[in-house]
Structures are given as structure tokens and as C-alpha cells.
Enzyme design. Structure first.
Site, mmCIF file in Angstrom:
data_model
loop_
_atom_site.group_PDB
_atom_site.id
_atom_site.type_symbol
_atom_site.label_atom_id
_atom_site.label_comp_id
_atom_site.label_asym_id
_atom_site.label_seq_id
_atom_site.Cartn_x
_atom_site.Cartn_y
_atom_site.Cartn_z
ATOM 1 C CG ASP A 1 -0.988 3.029 -6.336
ATOM 2 O OD1 ASP A 1 -0.791 4.247 -6.561
ATOM 3 O OD2 ASP A 1 -1.844 2.612 -5.535
ATOM 4 C CG HIS B 1 -0.879 3.317 -1.305
ATOM 5 N ND1 HIS B 1 -0.281 2.557 -0.340
ATOM 6 C CD2 HIS B 1 -2.064 2.694 -1.575
ATOM 7 C CE1 HIS B 1 -1.055 1.519 -0.030
ATOM 8 N NE2 HIS B 1 -2.143 1.586 -0.780
ATOM 9 C CD GLU C 1 2.954 2.929 0.161
ATOM 10 O OE1 GLU C 1 1.860 3.294 0.650
ATOM 11 O OE2 GLU C 1 3.077 1.947 -0.594
ATOM 12 N NE ARG D 1 -1.385 -3.661 1.945
ATOM 13 C CZ ARG D 1 -2.455 -3.052 1.471
ATOM 14 N NH1 ARG D 1 -2.445 -2.568 0.233
ATOM 15 N NH2 ARG D 1 -3.541 -2.922 2.206
#
Length: 310
Positions: free
Chosen positions: A247, A271, A252, A223
Site C-alpha cells: 500500500d 496508499h 511514492e 512506510r
């Protein structure tokens, strides 16, 4: 609340907010049937908290399709009236594979090579091997168990950190979360695989980053909020770290002008460690197993600890 008991052929399962053939097949393989929510005792939810329905009292178990459930917690969706499961561990193998790719992409200087033009004088001296290195996995649950043998195959020593300190199979050393600083100080590289909780938020920050080595790579497949990105940028810009492979980010997606994009020792993947297009396909066998367990009155996989946020 205990799981149900009896024949799985009697299980009535609703799937929402949309139907999905992989999950429908999983229900039928387990002997259950897909029914409207008003007739169900189980809800399989593959959406977010924004469209989450009001649950009939007859719903005994809600199966969520994500490993991280912080958004459901924040929306006060999760209650203590029924069982809740998340997808912790369901996607672990693919995420572990992505984490290894990110780490190798960094340590072998593939990232920097892709962002430069035959910069052998810069790239060559910075290439490192995982052989003989120590890699810590912070939050070594399902992803950690899958990643550990991959790292060992590359010749790395694996230092696993989890909440309890219970031994992670295959890891050379397992530490409890209250020893995270000690783990970072012993590590050449770190992979973050922990849930997003108040205790883990910004665990990588101005204080903990100096515990790492100048050649260390930070990989995050968990996260975004686990990292204070401003602190990470400062460390990278100052040459205090080997690089970062992320990632997930916070926010985000990152802004178009996020300075991390400009660094040649940073890789950002959007992601995709667990690609959305394969989510229900990966979830299906675990759902089928949990349906069988529910019918038999057994303990469910990935049972949410209500009140702890994971």
C-alpha cells in the site's frame, strides 16, 4: 512537560491549516473551544510540515494528524518546548482490515487471477490458506493489536515483533526487534507495520528476503522505505517469494515504468489503507479523548518521543 490540568471547558484549540467539522465537533464535545492560533494553547495540525506555522510560546501541545512524523522530523518542526502527539493507533482498525485484504488477495491468488485470464493451471496450484500458517507482524503496535485477532480468526499463528518485546495481546509469540531475522525465518508471511526510522529503513533487503519461504507474501501497510524495492523485485522475478502486496512504495507514487507493475504476483494499492477522505473523521474521537486527558493532567495517547522520530 506534563499535560495541562483543569476544566476542559477552558481549553482553547486552534485547527489548521484549514478548519474541519469533525475536529471542531470533537473539540466542542470535549468542552473546549476553537480559536485562532494567536489565542490558542493547543494546535491540531492536519497539514504537512511545509505550511507549519511559527508557534506562539503559549502553545503547550501540538496534535499531528499522521502516524508517521518523519517529514516533520526532517523539517525540524518538532521541538522539546511542548508536548507533541501523532496519530499512531488512531487509524489502526482500518489499516489492519486493509492488510488482511492484501494478504488474502495474495495467498488466495486473487491478485494473480485478476491480472490473468482464467489461468487455472497457474493459479490453482499456488492457492494457499492462512489456516496453519505463521504470519509475523513487524512493528506490532496499534495496527498489530487490531490485525492479530483478524489473523487468528483465519486460523493463523501470529508472531508479533515490537521494539521492546513486551507481549502483544492475542499474539502467539512476541519478539523484540533485535530478533526480527529469527521471526522472518519462522514465518510463512510477513506484514510490515513499523515506523520509518534509520533502524527500520530497508529492513527487507537482499540479506533478509532469503530468510522467507518461496511461498511467502510480503505485505507493507507502513512506510515504503522499509523495503529495498530493487531487492524485492529481484526476489520476486527469481521466484524466491510468493508475492508482494504494497500500500506504500519508495518513491511514492512509483514511476509509471516501475517493473513491479509488470509482475502478476504483485498488487500495489495507492496508499489507501487509511483513506484521506476519512482521516479527520477517524481522528476525531481520539482527539476528544486526548483533550479530556490534557485537561485532567493525564497521559496523552500517542505521545511522541522527541528525538526518536515516532
Amino acid at each position: 512537560m506534563a499535560a495541562g490540568s483543569g476544566d476542559s471547558r477552558g481549553l482553547r484549540v486552534a485547527i489548521g491549516p484549514n478548519q474541519d467539522r469533525h475536529l471542531t465537533d470533537a473539540v466542542e464535545v470535549a468542552g473546549g473551544s476553537v480559536v485562532p492560533l494567536s489565542e490558542a494553547q493547543i494546535l491540531v495540525w492536519i497539514g504537512g510540515p511545509d505550511r507549519f506555522p511559527e508557534l506562539p510560546d503559549a502553545i503547550e501541545w501540538v496534535a499531528l494528524s499522521t502516524a508517521g512524523i518523519e517529514h516533520f522530523v526532517d523539517a525540524e518542526v518538532i521541538d522539546d518546548k511542548r508536548l507533541w502527539t501523532n496519530a499512531s493507533g488512531f487509524y489502526a482498525r482500518g489499516v489492519a482490515e486493509h492488510a488482511l485484504a492484501l494478504l488474502l488477495g495474495g495467498t488466495r491468488q486473487i491478485v494473480r487471477s485478476a491480472k490473468t485470464r482464467w489461468a487455472k493451471g497457474t493459479v490453482d496450484p499456488a492457492v494457499r490458506t492462512l489456516r496453519g500458517s505463521t504470519v509475523s507482524i513487524i512493528g506490532a503496535g496499534g495496527i498489530g493489536r487490531e490485525l492479530t485477532p483478524l489473523l487468528k480468526a483465519c486460523g493463523a499463528t501470529v508472531l508479533a515483533v515490537n521494539r521492546s518485546g513486551h507481549t502483544v495481546d492475542g499474539a502467539d509469540v512476541t519478539m523484540s526487534a533485535d530478533r526480527t531475522d529469527e521471526a522472518l525465518a519462522q514465518s510463512d508471511h510477513v506484514v510490515l507495520a513499523a515506523p520509518d526510522t534509520p533502524e527500520t529503513r530497508h529492513m527487507i533487503n537482499d540479506r533478509t528476503l532469503p530468510l522467507l519461504k518461496p511461498h511467502s507474501w510480503v505485505v507493507n501497510v507502513a512506510r515504503g522505505p522499509l523495503i529495498d524495492q530493487a531487492a524485492l523485485y529481484r526476489a520476486l522475478a527469481a521466484g524466491a517469494l510468493g508475492g508482494a502486496a504494497l500500500d506504500v512504495t519508495d518513491p511514492e507514487p512509483p514511476a509509471d515504468d516501475d517493473p513491479l507493475f509488470d509482475l502478476d504476483n504483485v498488487v500495489l494499492t495507492p496508499h489507501v489503507a487509511n483513506p484521506a477522505g476519512r482521516l479527520t473523521e477517524e481522528m476525531a474521537p481520539f482527539l476528544a479523548e486526548n483533550l479530556r486527558r490534557f485537561a485532567a493532567g493525564g497521559e496523552l495517547l500517542s505521545l511522541v518521543e522527541v528525538g526518536k522520530g515516532y
